[in-house]
Scaffold this active site. Structure first.
Site, PDB file in Angstrom:
ATOM      1  N   ASP A   1       5.668  -6.401  -9.824  1.00  0.00           N
ATOM      2  CA  ASP A   1       5.760  -5.283  -8.906  1.00  0.00           C
ATOM      3  C   ASP A   1       5.729  -4.000  -9.739  1.00  0.00           C
ATOM      4  OD1 ASP A   1       6.581  -3.769  -6.455  1.00  0.00           O
ATOM      5  OD2 ASP A   1       8.398  -3.495  -7.651  1.00  0.00           O
TER       6      ASP A   1
ATOM      7  N   TYR B   1       6.654  -0.318  -8.497  1.00  0.00           N
ATOM      8  CA  TYR B   1       7.656   0.730  -8.265  1.00  0.00           C
ATOM      9  C   TYR B   1       9.072   0.162  -8.209  1.00  0.00           C
ATOM     10  CZ  TYR B   1       3.503   3.447  -7.362  1.00  0.00           C
ATOM     11  OH  TYR B   1       2.278   4.067  -7.502  1.00  0.00           O
TER      12      TYR B   1
ATOM     13  N   SER C   1       1.117  -4.599  -6.140  1.00  0.00           N
ATOM     14  CA  SER C   1       1.912  -3.479  -5.644  1.00  0.00           C
ATOM     15  C   SER C   1       1.459  -2.967  -4.287  1.00  0.00           C
ATOM     16  CB  SER C   1       1.837  -2.326  -6.657  1.00  0.00           C
ATOM     17  OG  SER C   1       2.455  -1.157  -6.167  1.00  0.00           O
ATOM     18  N   ASN C   2       2.419  -2.360  -3.589  1.00  0.00           N
ATOM     19  CA  ASN C   2       2.119  -1.623  -2.362  1.00  0.00           C
ATOM     20  C   ASN C   2       1.325  -0.355  -2.636  1.00  0.00           C
ATOM     21  OD1 ASN C   2       3.382  -3.276  -0.450  1.00  0.00           O
ATOM     22  ND2 ASN C   2       5.324  -2.181  -0.534  1.00  0.00           N
TER      23      ASN C   2
END
Length: 220
Positions: A9, A11, A116-117
């Site tokens: 991931d 953030y 990641s988003n």
């Protein structure tokens, strides 16, 4: 080191999401930490709600909207700092151990990726700013599937892209809800519990809990 494929991931795991506010702490004043916490909480809330609604907007739009809410919620914060805070978010600090850990894992022959988003543009900027691009094989953004974590289609990008079974991938995240989603998908998961949060989602436990990424170098 027991795995040959690691997905991270971004953030909160590689990059410090509170670095943007901290960079302008003197200008923001005493409510800076609260502002940053609300900004982050709303950013994530908007991603979950939009996925449930089937109304995708990229993560940068959600980041802007979340900051706007946080600034309205904290009237002591100067709204004139909006542009500075958003600019800082493109160049978030990575956590101190990150470059050395990624370098060592890469040197061991492992494949490394970000999952990641974040939008592709956000992730590219953050990775280059922290000089992490030399260690990564791939950067997977949810923008490709138009759904946010913890939707299974997000995690499937890694297994499809690398042609691996989920259990062959070690997935690291500081977000316990993300770890739960990845565990249900079938990844071997590592919760990077940087702020010593209490356990939750007990029915989807991580394989390992670490205070930082350094534990991966000890065979984690």
């Amino acid at each position: 080191m027991h795995h040959t494929a690691y997905a991270f991931d971004a953030y909160g795991t590689l990059f410090d999401v509170h670095a943007a506010v901290r960079r302008h702490a003197d200008e923001i004043g005493p409510d800076g930490q609260l502002l940053s916490e609300i900004w982050r909480a709303k950013q994530l809330e908007y991603s979950w709600v939009r996925t449930l609604m089937g109304a995708y907007a990229d993560f940068w739009q959600l980041t802007e909207q979340a900051l706007d809410f946080a600034l309205r919620k904290i009237p002591s914060a100067d709204t004139g700092l909006r542009a500075k805070l958003l600019d800082a978010y493109w160049r978030l600090d990575c956590y101190p151990e990150v470059p050395a850990v990624l370098k060592a894992l890469k040197a061991s022959g492992a494949k490394l990726a970000i999952l990641s988003n974040g939008s592709p543009e956000m992730l590219e900027a953050a990775v280059k700013s922290a000089a992490l691009d030399q260690f990564l094989d791939d950067i997977y953004s949810v923008d490709a599937v138009k759904r946010f974590k913890a939707d299974p289609s997000v995690y499937d990008m890694v297994t499809t892209g690398w042609r691996l079974y989920p259990g062959a991938v070690s997935f690291q995240s500081s977000n316990r809800w993300d770890v739960a989603g990845a565990t249900k998908f079938g990844f071997r998961t590592v919760w990077i519990n940087r702020s010593n949060q209490p356990e939750e989602y007990q029915d989807f436990p991580p394989a390992l809990i670490l205070p930082s990424l350094e534990g991966l170098l000890a065979g984690g």
